[in-house]
Design an enzyme around this catalytic site. Structure first.
Site, PDB file in Angstrom:
ATOM      1  N   SER A  85       0.945   1.646  23.860  1.00  0.00           N
ATOM      2  CA  SER A  85      -0.034   0.796  24.545  1.00  0.00           C
ATOM      3  C   SER A  85       0.334   0.698  26.012  1.00  0.00           C
ATOM      4  O   SER A  85       1.453   0.943  26.397  1.00  0.00           O
ATOM      5  CB  SER A  85      -0.065  -0.579  23.913  1.00  0.00           C
ATOM      6  OG  SER A  85       1.215  -1.155  23.998  1.00  0.00           O
ATOM      7  N   THR A 135       3.511  -6.884  42.986  1.00  0.00           N
ATOM      8  CA  THR A 135       3.298  -7.057  41.568  1.00  0.00           C
ATOM      9  C   THR A 135       2.058  -6.366  41.090  1.00  0.00           C
ATOM     10  O   THR A 135       1.005  -6.518  41.653  1.00  0.00           O
ATOM     11  CB  THR A 135       3.141  -8.526  41.184  1.00  0.00           C
ATOM     12  OG1 THR A 135       3.053  -8.586  39.770  1.00  0.00           O
ATOM     13  CG2 THR A 135       1.889  -9.135  41.750  1.00  0.00           C
TER      14      THR A 135
END
Lengths: 385, 385
Positions: free
Chosen positions: A385, A182
């Site tokens: 973003s 992750t």
């Protein structure tokens, strides 16, 4: 405390000038030994960032002296030029630490598809090396320098009664649906364990922690988890170490869940009575990703029919006539039918527990997720973003 | 014109009182023959609504006299009582039309997990039967009575140079990720075709129309498409009929896309260079479902890195070094790297075309989707809508 909690580790976090905002954007975590065993897992996304390709290679040797991490740019979809930037970054750190480039892992996070300013990064590595220190402050600085849309630095520390310690930091608030890894996470320990033992413990821990977090179903190009052991303490019992590492990873995963983009609800989806653990994960993950379930959570709406629909299309084996759905302790669906007034379930608090019984076996699994809110849409619809 | 466009069909749409709002909520479409051939496809969701279980059974016989459709309640997760309501509905219509209950298909849409008011539905069937008429007005009334969060009635009409016609209506604005079917749709034709020919044509048409629409990845418990043929016109050439039916289904699918919950962008995702059509669909569907891609669309942000990430985790075979991404005609990613300034792509209009080349084969496919907007979150976070 964080990655500097175990003996044998120094860290630094500085503002190298990669981010236009001038915020901290480069971290260095160094293992001072006496041992340098390491393990890691990376994203299974087929579009892998340059630092992921590099780190995957160097992890094969099971030895790491340091990890360089930058925010402000993912260095993904950047071709040979991007890979050369990663390679130069590892060489710079190796030169400063007096080791080989293959002993340096590199992690990047930020916008996909833009080249990193190479010289800025290399100067940043030198500045971070000069700032290396042990202790709380340096560890927090490193954890802060890897933040992107995160609003808080995420760290963990554990001290075993047997004397060895675990430290860790992580970042990630969106594009979170890890698979074997992750986002960026660095874990450290002073337990004397070899690379094979670290690898086994890390995979076991990641499988039930980071891999069971699913914020938005989007698997990143840059996910990397690295675990380094300094051997500065005694050897650890592998089972005890794996258990402590799992708790640490679950703690970091919960911190990512709590700081997820736009989060207003933290939901835990527990699926039981599945034919297999894979099926339980599949059903829980499908519920966790369903936009209609997630918007219902945002609206504090105990709309169990959407959960039933999600389970039904998940592909998991189930008996529609034995399907039970409980929300925050209130049984709303029993045997596939309404069990009473749905408004009896109160979802106004920030934590929601969804329990689903598939009625076909005894396997179970849990996925942590969040709601789909206006703030998530707002944050992710802003320009690149 | 709509389902009443072909010869041999009458329709009605009335307010039976199922919806608390008092809006139209029950439709009846009747085939007056001389033939009664029919075909249909239903959701693959394992949690199937009572009317889906019923309609699946009666479609086996390839003969339908009529379809009863209600909005205001999905009659899903309602157990034996819900199935009895569906059965009673079919029996009521059969009694009024002088046929057997197995010649009546039933479709429902609305909130999952609540019982329908049985007597209200039965009285509604009688009222609809009394209101049956041919022509434009009756067809529009039927299309209006099946709306839930739809803001406009969705219909289609086609007249072939050979004389036969196709009509159709559909509903659906959310929980749309059809698999073998979509929401509720009734198609009619006066072409003289048997059930086997209708079935073949319908499956071919649905595969590349409704099945290629994906609004929010959520497959409904109630999806049903029914096609009825009156045989009031001459026999149709099967290939010509399939082509016309496909165009009609694509038209209805496009109308659902345009009226999707909270839509501000209509996006078409085209994937080429895939190893197989299945792979192309998988990649395109994964892009279409990705929350970060969908919020970027809402923000008019040409953030192609999110598209690259979605393709990478889709599971589709691809060559990361031959990955091209074009948005609204501007090549933004060439060979897996930035191809120029991303701001050159203008996404401010309501239509967005995303073209992706996987670089491993020659198969292609297209998925239509929408953005993820504040309005979608707003609409779906309201109480048990």
């Amino acid at each position: 405390m964080t990655v500097t909690h175990p003996e044998g580790f120094r860290a630094a976090g500085i503002a190298a000038g990669i981010k236009a905002s001038g915020k901290p954007d480069l971290a260095l975590v160094v293992n001072d030994g006496p041992q340098f065993a390491a393990a890691g897992v990376v994203t299974r996304n087929k579009v892998k960032a340059a630092p992921v390709l590099w780190t995957e290679q160097v992890l094969q040797f099971g030895t790491l002296r340091a990890v360089v991490l930058n925010s402000g740019g993912a260095n993904a979809c950047t071709g040979p030029q991007g890979f050369q930037t990663t390679h130069a970054t590892a060489e710079k750190a190796a030169e400063l630490l007096g080791c080989g480039a293959v002993e340096i892992a590199v992690c990047s996070t930020g916008l996909i598809g833009e080249q990193l300013p190479r010289q800025t990064v290399l100067d940043g590595v030198a500045a971070a090396h000069a700032a290396l220190a042990g202790g709380e402050e340096a560890g927090q600085a490193a954890a802060t320098a890897i933040m992107t849309t995160d609003t808080v630095a995420k760290t963990v520390a554990y001290t075993d009664p047997a004397g060895w310690r675990i430290g860790g930091m992580t970042k990630g608030a969106g594009m979170i649906a890890p698979s074997m890894a992750t986002m960026l996470s660095v874990l450290t320990t002073d337990a004397a364990l070899d690379a094979a033992a670290l690898d086994e413990a890390l995979r076991a821990a990641v499988r039930v922690s980071f891999d069971r977090l699913d914020i938005d179903g989007s698997m990143s190009t840059n996910d990397t988890v690295v675990l380094m052991a300094s051997g500065a303490a005694d050897p650890a019992d592998p089972a005890a170490f794996t258990e402590a590492l799992t708790v640490a990873c679950r703690d970091l995963a919960a911190q990512m869940q709590a700081d997820a983009e736009g989060v207003t609800k933290r939901a835990t989806i527990v699926v039981r009575g599945a034919a297999s653990e894979d099926d339980a994960v599949l059903a829980a993950r499908t519920i966790a990703r369903d936009s209609l379930v997630k918007t219902a959570l945002f609206g504090s709406d105990p709309n169990w029919g959407r959960i039933a629909a999600a389970v039904g299309y998940s592909g998991a084996e189930l008996d529609p006539e034995r399907l039970d759905i409980t929300i925050n302790g209130v049984l709303l669906c029993k045997g596939g039918c309404a069990a009473g007034d749905r408004s009896a379930a109160d979802l106004t608090g920030p934590d929601v527990l969804v329990e689903v019984e598939l009625g076909v076996g005894s396997a179970e699994a849990e996925i942590r997720t969040t709601d789909l809110s206006h703030a998530y849409v707002e944050e992710n619809s802003a320009y690149s973003s």
